[in-house]
Every structure is written in C-alpha cells, then in structure tokens.
Scaffold this motif. Structure first.
Motif, PDB file in Angstrom:
ATOM      1  N   PRO A 132     -35.029 -40.872 -16.829  1.00  6.42           N
ATOM      2  CA  PRO A 132     -36.209 -41.423 -15.715  1.00  6.42           C
ATOM      3  C   PRO A 132     -35.628 -42.880 -15.384  1.00  6.42           C
ATOM      4  O   PRO A 132     -35.147 -43.726 -16.285  1.00  6.42           O
ATOM      5  N   ALA A 133     -35.921 -43.032 -14.105  1.00  2.74           N
ATOM      6  CA  ALA A 133     -35.551 -44.590 -13.639  1.00  2.74           C
ATOM      7  C   ALA A 133     -36.082 -45.460 -14.202  1.00  2.74           C
ATOM      8  O   ALA A 133     -35.864 -46.875 -14.194  1.00  2.74           O
ATOM      9  N   SER A 134     -37.459 -45.530 -15.090  1.00  2.00           N
ATOM     10  CA  SER A 134     -38.228 -46.557 -15.743  1.00  2.00           C
ATOM     11  C   SER A 134     -37.560 -46.828 -16.923  1.00  2.00           C
ATOM     12  O   SER A 134     -38.172 -47.559 -17.534  1.00  2.00           O
ATOM     13  N   ASP A 135     -36.756 -45.791 -17.605  1.00  2.85           N
ATOM     14  CA  ASP A 135     -36.213 -46.097 -18.868  1.00  2.85           C
ATOM     15  C   ASP A 135     -35.774 -47.668 -19.161  1.00  2.85           C
ATOM     16  O   ASP A 135     -35.086 -48.184 -18.200  1.00  2.85           O
ATOM     17  N   PRO A 136     -36.182 -48.463 -20.157  1.00  2.00           N
ATOM     18  CA  PRO A 136     -35.704 -49.892 -20.286  1.00  2.00           C
ATOM     19  C   PRO A 136     -34.246 -49.948 -20.535  1.00  2.00           C
ATOM     20  O   PRO A 136     -33.549 -48.992 -21.183  1.00  2.00           O
ATOM     21  N   PRO A 137     -33.498 -51.164 -20.050  1.00  2.19           N
ATOM     22  CA  PRO A 137     -32.221 -51.189 -20.511  1.00  2.19           C
ATOM     23  C   PRO A 137     -31.691 -51.110 -21.946  1.00  2.19           C
ATOM     24  O   PRO A 137     -32.767 -51.683 -22.678  1.00  2.19           O
ATOM     25  N   ALA A 138     -30.873 -50.710 -22.435  1.00  5.37           N
ATOM     26  CA  ALA A 138     -30.332 -50.440 -23.904  1.00  5.37           C
ATOM     27  C   ALA A 138     -30.144 -52.029 -24.325  1.00  5.37           C
ATOM     28  O   ALA A 138     -29.487 -52.936 -23.702  1.00  5.37           O
ATOM     29  N   GLU A 139     -30.444 -52.480 -25.517  1.00 12.38           N
ATOM     30  CA  GLU A 139     -30.341 -53.457 -26.165  1.00 12.38           C
ATOM     31  C   GLU A 139     -28.704 -53.629 -26.612  1.00 12.38           C
ATOM     32  O   GLU A 139     -28.139 -52.660 -26.802  1.00 12.38           O
TER      33      GLU A 139
ATOM     34  N   ALA B  45     -25.018 -49.932 -18.608  1.00 14.74           N
ATOM     35  CA  ALA B  45     -25.421 -50.615 -17.660  1.00 14.74           C
ATOM     36  C   ALA B  45     -24.920 -50.158 -16.285  1.00 14.74           C
ATOM     37  O   ALA B  45     -25.390 -50.099 -15.148  1.00 14.74           O
ATOM     38  N   LEU B  46     -23.496 -49.565 -16.290  1.00 14.66           N
ATOM     39  CA  LEU B  46     -22.732 -49.226 -15.272  1.00 14.66           C
ATOM     40  C   LEU B  46     -23.355 -47.966 -14.716  1.00 14.66           C
ATOM     41  O   LEU B  46     -23.598 -47.646 -13.584  1.00 14.66           O
ATOM     42  N   GLU B  47     -23.943 -46.933 -15.880  1.00 15.05           N
ATOM     43  CA  GLU B  47     -24.511 -45.855 -15.394  1.00 15.05           C
ATOM     44  C   GLU B  47     -25.935 -46.096 -14.825  1.00 15.05           C
ATOM     45  O   GLU B  47     -26.287 -45.535 -13.593  1.00 15.05           O
ATOM     46  N   ARG B  48     -26.655 -46.984 -14.915  1.00 10.21           N
ATOM     47  CA  ARG B  48     -27.791 -47.333 -14.410  1.00 10.21           C
ATOM     48  C   ARG B  48     -27.471 -47.939 -12.937  1.00 10.21           C
ATOM     49  O   ARG B  48     -28.175 -47.705 -11.863  1.00 10.21           O
ATOM     50  N   ALA B  49     -26.425 -48.904 -12.790  1.00  8.80           N
ATOM     51  CA  ALA B  49     -26.132 -49.166 -11.671  1.00  8.80           C
ATOM     52  C   ALA B  49     -25.690 -48.160 -10.628  1.00  8.80           C
ATOM     53  O   ALA B  49     -26.096 -48.123  -9.424  1.00  8.80           O
ATOM     54  N   LEU B  50     -25.047 -47.149 -11.176  1.00 13.67           N
ATOM     55  CA  LEU B  50     -24.599 -45.943 -10.155  1.00 13.67           C
ATOM     56  C   LEU B  50     -25.837 -45.225  -9.913  1.00 13.67           C
ATOM     57  O   LEU B  50     -25.862 -44.906  -8.805  1.00 13.67           O
ATOM     58  N   PHE B  51     -26.693 -45.066 -10.951  1.00 11.91           N
ATOM     59  CA  PHE B  51     -27.960 -44.235 -10.625  1.00 11.91           C
ATOM     60  C   PHE B  51     -28.983 -45.107  -9.532  1.00 11.91           C
ATOM     61  O   PHE B  51     -29.496 -44.629  -8.496  1.00 11.91           O
ATOM     62  N   GLU B  52     -29.055 -46.384  -9.564  1.00  8.28           N
ATOM     63  CA  GLU B  52     -29.621 -47.369  -8.756  1.00  8.28           C
ATOM     64  C   GLU B  52     -29.163 -47.158  -7.163  1.00  8.28           C
ATOM     65  O   GLU B  52     -29.978 -47.080  -6.168  1.00  8.28           O
ATOM     66  N   GLN B  53     -27.762 -46.901  -7.154  1.00  5.29           N
ATOM     67  CA  GLN B  53     -27.113 -46.483  -5.837  1.00  5.29           C
ATOM     68  C   GLN B  53     -27.686 -45.474  -5.078  1.00  5.29           C
ATOM     69  O   GLN B  53     -27.352 -45.099  -3.883  1.00  5.29           O
ATOM     70  N   SER B  54     -28.101 -44.584  -5.935  1.00  4.47           N
ATOM     71  CA  SER B  54     -28.384 -43.089  -5.535  1.00  4.47           C
ATOM     72  C   SER B  54     -29.956 -43.103  -5.090  1.00  4.47           C
ATOM     73  O   SER B  54     -30.301 -42.151  -4.460  1.00  4.47           O
ATOM     74  N   THR B  55     -30.840 -44.021  -5.489  1.00  7.73           N
ATOM     75  CA  THR B  55     -32.187 -43.872  -5.089  1.00  7.73           C
ATOM     76  C   THR B  55     -32.648 -44.130  -3.460  1.00  7.73           C
ATOM     77  O   THR B  55     -31.875 -44.736  -3.115  1.00  7.73           O
ATOM     78  N   GLY B  56     -33.441 -43.423  -3.002  1.00  2.26           N
ATOM     79  CA  GLY B  56     -33.856 -43.408  -1.627  1.00  2.26           C
ATOM     80  C   GLY B  56     -33.147 -42.324  -1.026  1.00  2.26           C
ATOM     81  O   GLY B  56     -33.515 -42.330   0.550  1.00  2.26           O
ATOM     82  N   THR B  57     -32.327 -41.811  -1.479  1.00  2.00           N
ATOM     83  CA  THR B  57     -31.324 -40.710  -0.581  1.00  2.00           C
ATOM     84  C   THR B  57     -31.367 -39.414  -1.439  1.00  2.00           C
ATOM     85  O   THR B  57     -31.263 -39.450  -2.585  1.00  2.00           O
ATOM     86  N   VAL B  58     -31.155 -38.343  -0.666  1.00  2.00           N
ATOM     87  CA  VAL B  58     -30.804 -37.071  -1.371  1.00  2.00           C
ATOM     88  C   VAL B  58     -29.454 -36.891  -2.049  1.00  2.00           C
ATOM     89  O   VAL B  58     -29.321 -36.410  -3.045  1.00  2.00           O
ATOM     90  N   GLN B  59     -28.538 -37.664  -1.000  1.00  2.00           N
ATOM     91  CA  GLN B  59     -27.238 -37.459  -1.516  1.00  2.00           C
ATOM     92  C   GLN B  59     -26.490 -38.851  -1.558  1.00  2.00           C
ATOM     93  O   GLN B  59     -27.030 -39.771  -0.707  1.00  2.00           O
ATOM     94  N   THR B  60     -25.584 -39.233  -2.670  1.00  2.00           N
ATOM     95  CA  THR B  60     -24.964 -40.512  -2.631  1.00  2.00           C
ATOM     96  C   THR B  60     -23.625 -40.001  -2.348  1.00  2.00           C
ATOM     97  O   THR B  60     -22.969 -39.314  -2.984  1.00  2.00           O
ATOM     98  N   ARG B  61     -23.048 -40.916  -1.346  1.00  2.00           N
ATOM     99  CA  ARG B  61     -21.552 -40.967  -1.043  1.00  2.00           C
ATOM    100  C   ARG B  61     -20.982 -42.032  -1.774  1.00  2.00           C
ATOM    101  O   ARG B  61     -21.510 -43.304  -1.477  1.00  2.00           O
ATOM    102  N   PHE B  62     -20.004 -41.966  -2.698  1.00  2.00           N
ATOM    103  CA  PHE B  62     -19.614 -43.093  -3.239  1.00  2.00           C
ATOM    104  C   PHE B  62     -18.741 -44.075  -2.556  1.00  2.00           C
ATOM    105  O   PHE B  62     -18.077 -43.916  -1.449  1.00  2.00           O
ATOM    106  N   ASP B  63     -18.844 -45.428  -2.706  1.00  2.00           N
ATOM    107  CA  ASP B  63     -18.237 -46.457  -2.036  1.00  2.00           C
ATOM    108  C   ASP B  63     -16.992 -46.306  -2.155  1.00  2.00           C
ATOM    109  O   ASP B  63     -16.232 -46.469  -3.590  1.00  2.00           O
ATOM    110  N   GLY B  64     -15.972 -46.371  -1.420  1.00  2.00           N
ATOM    111  CA  GLY B  64     -14.622 -46.479  -1.787  1.00  2.00           C
ATOM    112  C   GLY B  64     -14.099 -47.615  -2.513  1.00  2.00           C
ATOM    113  O   GLY B  64     -13.051 -47.479  -2.856  1.00  2.00           O
ATOM    114  N   GLU B  65     -15.020 -48.800  -2.198  1.00  5.23           N
ATOM    115  CA  GLU B  65     -14.661 -49.856  -3.131  1.00  5.23           C
ATOM    116  C   GLU B  65     -15.115 -49.844  -4.565  1.00  5.23           C
ATOM    117  O   GLU B  65     -14.766 -50.784  -5.263  1.00  5.23           O
TER     118      GLU B  65
END
Length: 269
Positions: free
Chosen positions: A261-268, A92-112
């Motif tokens: 893939p971003a469309s992968d369903p969440p793990a059970e 779930a944390l990996e999905r959240a991290l991935f979602e923060q990256s969508t829409g941009t070529v580069q992701t800058r990590f949030d300092g918080e």
C-alpha cells in the motif's frame, strides 16, 4: 569543484593526499586527477591488473555528494544483471519507483533512470535464505536469483558482511568526532553486476585511505567470486539486450504488488 578536492590541489590537505599516494605506491597503483579536475582515478602501474578505482561526484541520485567507485570485468555473460545494497536503500528506491507510477494506469520508465532501479521492477528479489550472511541488513535483485545466491553464499558474502560492519563503525566514529553533532550516516552503497562488469558504488565524502583500502579488499573478494561464474551458463528470461528503457511499460498493479500500500511507512534504518 568540491572544497575537499580544492584542498588537495592547493596543498591544504597534504596529509590525506600523502597517505593516498603512499598507499598507491605500496600497492603498485598510480593516482591521477580526472580531466574535469573534480576527482581522481587510481589505476594499476602495470598492465594485467584491470581493477579501476575512482573518486568524484556521485553518478547516482540515490548516493549523494562524493562517491567511491570500483569496477572490473568479470567474464560473466553480459545479459546477467544483479544489484545488492542495504535493505533500507533498496526499499527507498522501490518507493520512489512506485511514486513515479501514481496517477497513471501505465508507467513509462525514464530513460535517465539508473538501470538498477528498473531491475527492481523486472528482476527477482532474493529472499532471506539466498542472502546468506547478509540477510536482515541487505537486499538483492537479479534477473536470475539462483546464481546470485550461490555467489553470496561463499566467501563473497562473508567478505561483504565483514566490510559492512567495519564501515558502519567508521561512520559512527566519524559522527563522534569532537564538535560533530551529526548522527552516524546510513550506509550508502551498491554492488552491481551488469554487462559483464562488477561495479562498486559507495558514498564517501572525503578520500580516506583506510576506507578506500577496505573497499578494495572487499571488492576483490567479490570479484574473485564473480569470476567463478565466467565459464558457467546463466539462463535469463529477459536479457539486458531485450530491455529498452524508452519502450518498456510497467503497470501500476505490478509496482503495487512489490511496494505494498502507498500509505505504508518508510522502513527504519
């Protein structure tokens, strides 16, 4: 202030308070309220026993409500980091991290962002063999997975597996209480090695003495195992001192290769 803690302060939960105080006294521990009066701290009554236990509002967004924390020094080199948690939570944390990256070529990590979330992108994921008795239900990441695999292969892995099974039974029993319509809660828990410390984080709605005692026992087993690496050099391609959250960029391609893939369903669960 939480309703549970307010009951403690006003004497409405005297049975639970008495149980925790009695347990502390029997173990040579002292119970104190925090300065904010939103939780408590349990510390040794004498010096030389560095284990600290805390209960209060969660400090991590992936653990909701109240949180039990245990921490102690390991003697492991400060550049070493690693995280172990239920597989469903890590994914779930990996999905959240991935979602923060969508829409941009580069992701800058949030300092918080909690450092353990950044480790998911930078560290090595442990495979099933390296997880020992925890494989199938848990997942781990570290900057060098070999030392963590060795740590989990011994008594540490057995102790954590036994604790997890007992904790899941406790959560199921709580959900079966008369009048409760809740489903058993998932296991909200993480064990972190960072900057020479071992830190246990566990969702715990109420300060149940049995849950605290069980967590302390498992933590002590993990701590003993971790201290076995204190005198061993653990190499790292990227030490903690090299990680600057405000400067580190992560490409979408790197995240996608981990997430799928971003469309992968969440793990059970």
């Amino acid at each position: 202030m939480s309703r549970t803690l307010r009951q403690w302060l006003l004497g409405g939960a005297s049975g639970a308070e008495s149980a925790v105080k009695q347990w502390c006294a029997s173990e040579g521990l002292v119970l104190k309220l925090t300065h904010e009066r939103d939780g408590f701290v349990i510390e040794p009554a004498r010096e030389g026993l560095p284990l600290r236990i805390e209960w209060g509002p969660s400090q991590r967004p992936y653990l909701s409500g109240m949180e039990l924390r245990l921490r102690s020094e390991t003697g492991i080199a400060p550049h070493v980091y690693g995280a172990l948690m239920p597989q469903a939570l890590l994914e779930a944390l990996e999905r959240a991290l991935f979602e923060q990256s969508t829409g941009t070529v580069q992701t800058r990590f949030d300092g918080e962002m909690p450092e353990e979330m950044r480790w998911l992108a930078m560290g090595e994921r442990l495979d099933a063999t390296q997880l020992g008795p925890l494989r199938g239900d848990f997942a781990g990441v570290a900057n060098q997975s070999a030392w963590m695999a060795e740590w989990l292969a011994g008594p540490t892995g057995d102790a954590l597996h036994g604790w997890a099974q007992a904790e899941l039974q406790r959560l199921a029993a709580t959900a079966r209480k008369p009048g409760s319509r809740e489903k058993p809660a998932p296991l909200g828990w993480a064990l972190l090695v960072h900057r020479g410390r071992l830190v246990w984080r566990q969702s715990l709605a109420t300060p149940d003495v049995a849950a605290i005692a069980s967590a302390r026992q498992a933590f002590q087993a993990a701590l003993l195992g971790a201290r076995g690496f204190a005198s061993q050099p653990i190499s790292s391609q990227m030490g903690a001192s090299q990680i600057n959250a405000s400067q580190l960029d992560l490409s979408q391609q790197d995240l996608a290769s981990r997430q799928g893939p971003a469309s992968d369903p969440p793990a059970e669960d």
